[in-house]
Design a protein around this motif. Structure first.
Motif, PDB file in Angstrom:
ATOM      1  N   LYS A  47      -0.155  -0.191   1.878  1.00 20.34           N
ATOM      2  CA  LYS A  47       1.128   0.852   1.687  1.00 20.34           C
ATOM      3  C   LYS A  47       2.214   0.410   1.277  1.00 20.34           C
ATOM      4  O   LYS A  47       3.229   1.272   1.235  1.00 20.34           O
ATOM      5  CB  LYS A  47       1.069   1.667   3.246  1.00 20.34           C
ATOM      6  N   ASP A 409       5.627   3.056   0.315  1.00 18.26           N
ATOM      7  CA  ASP A 409       5.171   3.630  -1.062  1.00 18.26           C
ATOM      8  C   ASP A 409       5.275   5.246  -1.309  1.00 18.26           C
ATOM      9  O   ASP A 409       5.867   5.495  -2.201  1.00 18.26           O
ATOM     10  CB  ASP A 409       3.798   3.081  -1.535  1.00 18.26           C
ATOM     11  N   GLN A 410       4.551   5.767  -0.200  1.00 21.55           N
ATOM     12  CA  GLN A 410       4.898   7.292  -0.216  1.00 21.55           C
ATOM     13  C   GLN A 410       6.258   7.650   0.100  1.00 21.55           C
ATOM     14  O   GLN A 410       6.605   8.841  -0.631  1.00 21.55           O
ATOM     15  CB  GLN A 410       3.824   7.786   0.889  1.00 21.55           C
ATOM     16  N   ALA A 414       6.884   8.142  -3.754  1.00 18.10           N
ATOM     17  CA  ALA A 414       5.563   9.371  -3.916  1.00 18.10           C
ATOM     18  C   ALA A 414       4.468   9.013  -4.560  1.00 18.10           C
ATOM     19  O   ALA A 414       3.994   9.789  -5.234  1.00 18.10           O
ATOM     20  CB  ALA A 414       6.382  10.598  -4.480  1.00 18.10           C
ATOM     21  N   GLU A 415       4.029   7.779  -4.213  1.00 20.09           N
ATOM     22  CA  GLU A 415       2.882   7.321  -5.064  1.00 20.09           C
ATOM     23  C   GLU A 415       1.994   6.397  -4.039  1.00 20.09           C
ATOM     24  O   GLU A 415       2.831   5.791  -2.845  1.00 20.09           O
ATOM     25  CB  GLU A 415       3.036   6.485  -6.233  1.00 20.09           C
ATOM     26  N   THR A 416       0.797   5.982  -4.367  1.00 19.27           N
ATOM     27  CA  THR A 416       0.003   4.837  -3.538  1.00 19.27           C
ATOM     28  C   THR A 416      -0.616   3.967  -4.821  1.00 19.27           C
ATOM     29  O   THR A 416      -1.038   4.570  -6.073  1.00 19.27           O
ATOM     30  CB  THR A 416      -1.100   5.434  -2.813  1.00 19.27           C
ATOM     31  N   ASP A 419      -6.152   4.627  -5.584  1.00 19.75           N
ATOM     32  CA  ASP A 419      -6.606   6.105  -5.488  1.00 19.75           C
ATOM     33  C   ASP A 419      -8.076   6.020  -5.615  1.00 19.75           C
ATOM     34  O   ASP A 419      -8.579   5.962  -6.739  1.00 19.75           O
ATOM     35  CB  ASP A 419      -5.795   7.077  -6.501  1.00 19.75           C
TER      36      ASP A 419
END
Length: 446
Positions: A47, A409-410, A414-416, A419
């Motif tokens: 994360k 990260d989120q 706004a990403e990980t 995926d």
């Protein structure tokens, strides 16, 4: 007329070979910052992976612009013992394409860009101590301010022709004080201000990707040859070649020593230990490699490997949260490598800016090394802590506890990093499915 003719003949001329060599070394040092990003990125939890990568990458942007605008002028311009100045270098607008760096056979532009890569990676090193818990915008501002207030003056002290440490005779071939002690002390100062991660010493915080760590360590090792050998600014007398050899030798010795310590102390040879030991050796040989023999490099690496392996455990004993062991590896390794010059020096030791020092294993050289080491350590630690305190009280340095637990990260990007949603059913589908709340909050890596 004869003396004038002799001076003109003896004056350095542009060397295509040295210029090409230094451009390659500059590119190698640039590669170290993405390598560092991978090294740190693999060591944190899933994360926090992207945030860790970005904390290194943003330095490539911020420090580059500042270095061109004023950083290079203040670090390497002629001034006083504390700071330099050269108006012609502001914005690099009055530098001739073939204008040589004083006393050398490479253009000023080449020397400038080589030193730029050092300036970029130094604040990036600090980021490893702050994993999981720092606002990205606050970190970006910290990088800009720290590079200006801390890195630039320290680089001038150590490598500027009129810097006090340079004139004193402190040997720092490629950055033991200016880069590693500087970054490690800064990391310690900042973490004492911002505090520990949520769950420190309570929840497991294991690396999420050891292959990524090993990839990063390999890139660092590769790039470090440019970092170290390039600091002689050419290889006309073989010192750069010696530094290349000592870089390899000390790194190998430190990796083996760290693994031996780990096996004796903890019962296993770990990949994380191999990677960390290699970095410890690279750090320790950075200031000393031009002043010691290959046998001395083995000693420097072995001592650093054991000492840094022992030092990383102090954070649990003393209660400071150095997330990725920046203090234990970079500060401690930099101190060891710098001080051991006083015991193992046999030849030339260099300021990467201009000139040569002749080191010897005497107490005279040792006290000079102590003066440089502890002055840089104290200045960087205190100023970095004050800077972090001011930013924390104004912008706020830390993300909220909820954002830290759910994943920086989120929250910040706004990403990980990974995926699995498009990977299909089965195991991939189960990985993509929402996890129970207890599992989401569980510390599983870094």
């Amino acid at each position: 007329m004869a003396p004038a003719i002799m001076l003109a003949a003896d004056a350095p001329r542009l060397s295509s070979a040295n210029t090409g060599f230094m451009l390659i070394c500059s590119a190698l040092v640039m590669l170290m910052t993405p390598g560092l990003a991978f090294f740190y990125g693999g060591m944190v939890r899933v994360k926090s992976t992207l945030n860790m990568l970005m904390m290194s990458f943003i330095s490539l942007g911020i420090v580059t612009i500042l270095w061109v605008l004023y950083g290079f002028s203040l670090a390497f311009g002629t001034g006083n013992s504390l700071l330099g100045w050269n108006a012609d270098w502001i914005g690099l607008s009055n530098v001739g394409l073939t204008q040589l760096w004083d006393g050398y056979t490479i253009p000023i532009f080449v020397f400038m860009v080589f030193q730029l890569m050092f300036a970029i990676i130094t604040p990036a090193l600090i980021s490893g101590a702050l994993a999981d818990r720092v606002k990205f915008s606050a970190w970006a501002l910290f990088v800009a301010l720290w590079a200006t207030i801390v890195y630039v003056p320290v680089a001038h002290w150590v490598w500027g022709a009129d810097g006090w440490a340079y004139k004193l005779g402190v040997i720092d071939f490629a950055g033991g004080t200016a880069v590693h002690i500087n970054a490690g002390a800064a990391a310690l100062g900042v973490i004492l201000v911002i505090g520990k991660r949520v769950g420190f010493k309570r929840d497991p915080m294991r690396p999420h990707s050891l292959p990524l760590v090993m990839l990063g360590a390999g890139l660092l090792w590769f790039g470090w040859f440019g970092f170290n050998a390039g600091s002689w600014l050419g290889n006309d007398d073989g010192v750069g070649a010696l530094m290349f050899v000592n870089t390899q030798v000390a790194t190998a010795a430190a990796m083996l020593a760290w693994l031996a310590y780990e096996k004796i102390r903890h019962g296993a040879f770990t990949t994380l230990g191999a990677a960390s030991g290699a970095v410890a050796g690279l750090v320790a040989i950075t200031p000393s490699g031009g002043a010691v023999s290959p046998l001395g490099a083995i000693a420097v690496g072995a001592i650093a490997g054991v000492a840094c392996a022992a030092a990383v455990g102090l954070k649990f004993k003393w209660g400071y949260d150095d997330s990725l062991d920046v203090v234990g590896v970079h500060m401690v390794g930099g101190i060891i490598g710098s001080l051991l010059i006083g015991f193992f020096a046999t030849g030339k030791g260099q300021s990467t800016a201009t000139g040569v020092f002749y080191g010897d294993h005497t107490f005279t050289q040792l006290w000079k090394q102590c003066a440089g080491v502890f002055a840089v350590l104290a200045y960087s630690l205190i100023v970095s802590a004050v800077l972090a305190f001011l930013l924390d009280r104004t912008l706020g340095l830390r993300v909220t506890e909820d954002e830290e637990v759910s994943g920086i990260d989120q929250a910040e990007h706004a990403e990980t990093a990974y995926d699995f949603s498009g990977a299909g059913g089965g195991v991939a589908g189960s990985l993509a499915a929402p996890a129970p709340a207890a599992a989401q909050n569980r510390k599983v890596d870094a």
